[in-house]
Scaffold this motif. Sequence first.
Motif, PDB file in Angstrom:
ATOM      1  N   THR A  77      10.253  83.599  24.320  1.00 54.20           N
ATOM      2  CA  THR A  77      10.800  82.252  24.213  1.00 54.20           C
ATOM      3  C   THR A  77      12.285  82.314  23.904  1.00 54.20           C
ATOM      4  OG1 THR A  77      10.676  80.161  23.000  1.00 54.20           O
ATOM      5  CG2 THR A  77      10.164  82.155  21.777  1.00 54.20           C
ATOM      6  N   TYR A  78      13.010  81.344  24.434  1.00 50.11           N
ATOM      7  CA  TYR A  78      14.453  81.262  24.206  1.00 50.11           C
ATOM      8  C   TYR A  78      14.819  80.102  23.272  1.00 50.11           C
ATOM      9  CZ  TYR A  78      14.543  84.365  28.249  1.00 50.11           C
ATOM     10  OH  TYR A  78      14.333  85.420  29.110  1.00 50.11           O
ATOM     11  N   GLU A  79      13.809  79.477  22.711  1.00 50.39           N
ATOM     12  CA  GLU A  79      14.079  78.354  21.814  1.00 50.39           C
ATOM     13  C   GLU A  79      14.805  78.795  20.538  1.00 50.39           C
ATOM     14  OE1 GLU A  79      10.390  76.466  21.055  1.00 50.39           O
ATOM     15  OE2 GLU A  79      10.106  75.732  23.125  1.00 50.39           O
ATOM     16  N   ASN A  80      14.526  80.015  20.077  1.00 49.78           N
ATOM     17  CA  ASN A  80      15.223  80.510  18.885  1.00 49.78           C
ATOM     18  C   ASN A  80      16.728  80.594  19.115  1.00 49.78           C
ATOM     19  OD1 ASN A  80      12.702  80.853  17.655  1.00 49.78           O
ATOM     20  ND2 ASN A  80      12.513  82.949  18.404  1.00 49.78           N
ATOM     21  N   TRP A  81      17.118  81.059  20.288  1.00 48.64           N
ATOM     22  CA  TRP A  81      18.544  81.181  20.600  1.00 48.64           C
ATOM     23  C   TRP A  81      19.208  79.810  20.677  1.00 48.64           C
ATOM     24  CZ3 TRP A  81      21.284  85.801  21.355  1.00 48.64           C
ATOM     25  CH2 TRP A  81      20.518  86.962  21.292  1.00 48.64           C
ATOM     26  N   GLN A  82      18.500  78.858  21.268  1.00 50.82           N
ATOM     27  CA  GLN A  82      19.060  77.511  21.359  1.00 50.82           C
ATOM     28  C   GLN A  82      19.193  76.884  19.983  1.00 50.82           C
ATOM     29  OE1 GLN A  82      20.165  75.962  24.261  1.00 50.82           O
ATOM     30  NE2 GLN A  82      21.019  74.518  22.780  1.00 50.82           N
ATOM     31  N   ALA A  83      18.174  77.051  19.146  1.00 42.61           N
ATOM     32  CA  ALA A  83      18.226  76.488  17.796  1.00 42.61           C
ATOM     33  C   ALA A  83      19.324  77.149  16.962  1.00 42.61           C
ATOM     34  CB  ALA A  83      16.869  76.643  17.116  1.00 42.61           C
ATOM     35  N   ALA A  84      19.457  78.477  17.096  1.00 41.44           N
ATOM     36  CA  ALA A  84      20.498  79.180  16.343  1.00 41.44           C
ATOM     37  C   ALA A  84      21.888  78.764  16.803  1.00 41.44           C
ATOM     38  CB  ALA A  84      20.317  80.695  16.491  1.00 41.44           C
ATOM     39  N   TRP A  85      22.068  78.600  18.106  1.00 41.05           N
ATOM     40  CA  TRP A  85      23.382  78.187  18.622  1.00 41.05           C
ATOM     41  C   TRP A  85      23.730  76.773  18.172  1.00 41.05           C
ATOM     42  CZ3 TRP A  85      27.800  79.845  20.265  1.00 41.05           C
ATOM     43  CH2 TRP A  85      28.660  78.974  20.951  1.00 41.05           C
ATOM     44  N   ASP A  86      22.774  75.872  18.225  1.00 42.54           N
ATOM     45  CA  ASP A  86      23.038  74.497  17.785  1.00 42.54           C
ATOM     46  C   ASP A  86      23.452  74.450  16.319  1.00 42.54           C
ATOM     47  OD1 ASP A  86      22.380  73.638  20.306  1.00 42.54           O
ATOM     48  OD2 ASP A  86      20.306  73.135  19.806  1.00 42.54           O
ATOM     49  N   THR A  87      22.896  75.357  15.515  1.00 41.55           N
ATOM     50  CA  THR A  87      23.210  75.372  14.089  1.00 41.55           C
ATOM     51  C   THR A  87      24.534  76.073  13.793  1.00 41.55           C
ATOM     52  OG1 THR A  87      20.834  75.409  13.597  1.00 41.55           O
ATOM     53  CG2 THR A  87      22.347  76.018  11.818  1.00 41.55           C
ATOM     54  N   LEU A  88      24.804  77.170  14.500  1.00 37.45           N
ATOM     55  CA  LEU A  88      25.955  78.010  14.165  1.00 37.45           C
ATOM     56  C   LEU A  88      27.205  77.725  14.977  1.00 37.45           C
ATOM     57  CD1 LEU A  88      24.236  81.504  13.761  1.00 37.45           C
ATOM     58  CD2 LEU A  88      24.784  79.841  11.985  1.00 37.45           C
ATOM     59  N   ALA A  89      27.091  77.014  16.077  1.00 39.96           N
ATOM     60  CA  ALA A  89      28.249  76.824  16.961  1.00 39.96           C
ATOM     61  C   ALA A  89      29.459  76.226  16.233  1.00 39.96           C
ATOM     62  CB  ALA A  89      27.850  75.948  18.153  1.00 39.96           C
ATOM     63  N   PRO A  90      29.305  75.149  15.432  1.00 41.14           N
ATOM     64  CA  PRO A  90      30.503  74.625  14.744  1.00 41.14           C
ATOM     65  C   PRO A  90      31.143  75.637  13.808  1.00 41.14           C
ATOM     66  CG  PRO A  90      28.713  73.019  14.696  1.00 41.14           C
ATOM     67  CD  PRO A  90      28.116  74.302  15.178  1.00 41.14           C
ATOM     68  N   SER A  91      30.318  76.388  13.074  1.00 49.62           N
ATOM     69  CA  SER A  91      30.879  77.363  12.136  1.00 49.62           C
ATOM     70  C   SER A  91      31.509  78.552  12.857  1.00 49.62           C
ATOM     71  CB  SER A  91      29.792  77.852  11.174  1.00 49.62           C
ATOM     72  OG  SER A  91      28.741  78.478  11.878  1.00 49.62           O
ATOM     73  N   ILE A  92      31.002  78.900  14.033  1.00 44.69           N
ATOM     74  CA  ILE A  92      31.608  79.986  14.813  1.00 44.69           C
ATOM     75  C   ILE A  92      33.014  79.601  15.249  1.00 44.69           C
ATOM     76  CG2 ILE A  92      31.479  81.234  16.998  1.00 44.69           C
ATOM     77  CD1 ILE A  92      28.487  81.386  16.667  1.00 44.69           C
ATOM     78  N   PHE A  93      33.178  78.374  15.716  1.00 44.36           N
ATOM     79  CA  PHE A  93      34.512  77.929  16.128  1.00 44.36           C
ATOM     80  C   PHE A  93      35.448  77.812  14.918  1.00 44.36           C
ATOM     81  CE2 PHE A  93      31.990  76.194  19.747  1.00 44.36           C
ATOM     82  CZ  PHE A  93      32.627  76.933  20.751  1.00 44.36           C
ATOM     83  N   ARG A  94      34.922  77.396  13.776  1.00 39.12           N
ATOM     84  CA  ARG A  94      35.757  77.360  12.571  1.00 39.12           C
ATOM     85  C   ARG A  94      36.173  78.767  12.154  1.00 39.12           C
ATOM     86  NH1 ARG A  94      31.999  73.374  10.735  1.00 39.12           N
ATOM     87  NH2 ARG A  94      30.924  74.972   9.505  1.00 39.12           N
ATOM     88  N   THR A  95      35.272  79.711  12.306  1.00 38.74           N
ATOM     89  CA  THR A  95      35.607  81.093  11.953  1.00 38.74           C
ATOM     90  C   THR A  95      36.693  81.645  12.863  1.00 38.74           C
ATOM     91  OG1 THR A  95      33.299  81.373  11.280  1.00 38.74           O
ATOM     92  CG2 THR A  95      34.638  83.357  11.461  1.00 38.74           C
ATOM     93  N   LEU A  96      36.638  81.325  14.147  1.00 41.71           N
ATOM     94  CA  LEU A  96      37.700  81.744  15.060  1.00 41.71           C
ATOM     95  C   LEU A  96      39.042  81.137  14.647  1.00 41.71           C
ATOM     96  CD1 LEU A  96      35.917  81.545  18.534  1.00 41.71           C
ATOM     97  CD2 LEU A  96      36.685  83.610  17.343  1.00 41.71           C
ATOM     98  N   GLN A  97      39.008  79.875  14.223  1.00 43.66           N
ATOM     99  CA  GLN A  97      40.242  79.247  13.753  1.00 43.66           C
ATOM    100  C   GLN A  97      40.772  79.911  12.485  1.00 43.66           C
ATOM    101  OE1 GLN A  97      39.212  75.124  13.213  1.00 43.66           O
ATOM    102  NE2 GLN A  97      38.822  74.772  15.393  1.00 43.66           N
ATOM    103  N   MET A  98      39.915  80.604  11.760  1.00 50.93           N
ATOM    104  CA  MET A  98      40.343  81.284  10.543  1.00 50.93           C
ATOM    105  C   MET A  98      40.822  82.705  10.825  1.00 50.93           C
ATOM    106  SD  MET A  98      38.060  82.435   7.235  1.00 50.93           S
ATOM    107  CE  MET A  98      37.163  83.617   8.252  1.00 50.93           C
ATOM    108  N   VAL A  99      40.035  83.495  11.558  1.00 49.20           N
ATOM    109  CA  VAL A  99      40.329  84.925  11.670  1.00 49.20           C
ATOM    110  C   VAL A  99      41.522  85.203  12.577  1.00 49.20           C
ATOM    111  CG1 VAL A  99      37.928  85.551  11.209  1.00 49.20           C
ATOM    112  CG2 VAL A  99      38.679  85.236  13.566  1.00 49.20           C
ATOM    113  N   VAL A 100      41.736  84.390  13.602  1.00 51.86           N
ATOM    114  CA  VAL A 100      42.855  84.666  14.518  1.00 51.86           C
ATOM    115  C   VAL A 100      44.203  84.520  13.815  1.00 51.86           C
ATOM    116  CG1 VAL A 100      44.009  83.927  16.627  1.00 51.86           C
ATOM    117  CG2 VAL A 100      41.516  84.140  16.589  1.00 51.86           C
ATOM    118  N   PRO A 101      44.504  83.380  13.178  1.00 49.17           N
ATOM    119  CA  PRO A 101      45.796  83.316  12.469  1.00 49.17           C
ATOM    120  C   PRO A 101      45.881  84.265  11.283  1.00 49.17           C
ATOM    121  CG  PRO A 101      44.501  81.346  12.039  1.00 49.17           C
ATOM    122  CD  PRO A 101      43.798  82.093  13.117  1.00 49.17           C
ATOM    123  N   ALA A 102      44.771  84.476  10.576  1.00 53.29           N
ATOM    124  CA  ALA A 102      44.804  85.393   9.431  1.00 53.29           C
ATOM    125  C   ALA A 102      45.136  86.810   9.874  1.00 53.29           C
ATOM    126  CB  ALA A 102      43.465  85.364   8.698  1.00 53.29           C
ATOM    127  N   ALA A 103      44.531  87.261  10.967  1.00 50.78           N
ATOM    128  CA  ALA A 103      44.810  88.607  11.458  1.00 50.78           C
ATOM    129  C   ALA A 103      46.237  88.730  11.972  1.00 50.78           C
ATOM    130  CB  ALA A 103      43.813  88.975  12.557  1.00 50.78           C
TER     131      ALA A 103
END
Length: 298
Positions: A77-103
């Motif tokens: 089943t691929y429902e786990n991946w969809q559920a995980a992406w729906d939950t983590l997608a906003p925080s993943i983009f926020r993390t990119l906004q953090m690590v790129v300028p910090a690095a």
Amino acid sequence: MTTTTTAAPPGTLDDGVARRSRPVTGRYSWGRTLRYAVLLLSLVLVLIPVYVLVITSFKGPGDAAPARAWSLPTLWTYENWQAAWDTLAPSIFRTLQMVVPAALISAFLGSMNGFVLSRWSFKGANVVFTLLLFGMFIPYQAVIIPLNQLVLGIGIPNGIPTLILLHVVYGIPITTLIFRNYYESVPKELIEAARVDGAGMLRTYLSVVLPISIPSFVVVLIWQFTSAWNDFLFAVFFSSPTNGPVTLALNNLANGALLQNYGVSMAGALFASLPTLIVYIVLGKYFVGGLMSGSVKG
């Protein structure tokens, strides 16, 4: 006219050269086999958790149980991946906004510090360098409360802006060390030639030193990107689930899905580790070369 060649008698120089030039077959076969066996065993040990992680991410709630951790999914089943992406997608983009300028910011600050401390010496430079390195050995846990009071006093918004500042400050010691060692290997004649041409410190750095610093920048950017992406302690104290990075969101996802569906938390862990994996795959071949470029003075 026929020329004949006579073989050198045993024990002569030519005979020794001939014996040394003969290909050695099978002399190190056992040693080579043992090395490959050890490497293969190490690879299997490393991939075992990855195997469990991947197959569990495709299992349904009833199938993802500790007793069936090694078994393949009964129903993929691929429902786990969809559920995980729906939950983590906003925080993943926020993390990119953090690590790129910090690095990037910590890399440029470390580059300038390393250049000044290695090639533009001043009185007390060794003391300043020692104090900078001292910051590498201070545990995060020992300064969390003072840092929290300092951030509150400065008035920086909680969340990504605060985390950028903290990762930049804590990244300066290691980036300075890497760049200083690298710039120590740059020939002094190159810097002196720039001075003779009338270039000052800033002009020398921008026109001469910075263009040849790509190997060290690759090392520093990979290091800082990975460190900031995987950080959890700062995320807990200086952000919340609504404005924090992916490590905080992954922790909340695992706690929420622990008694319900292991597959969702496993898929979330794969999503969270994917960016750092991509960075190492794309830039990994430059990492060792850049890390060793400053190890030998030239």
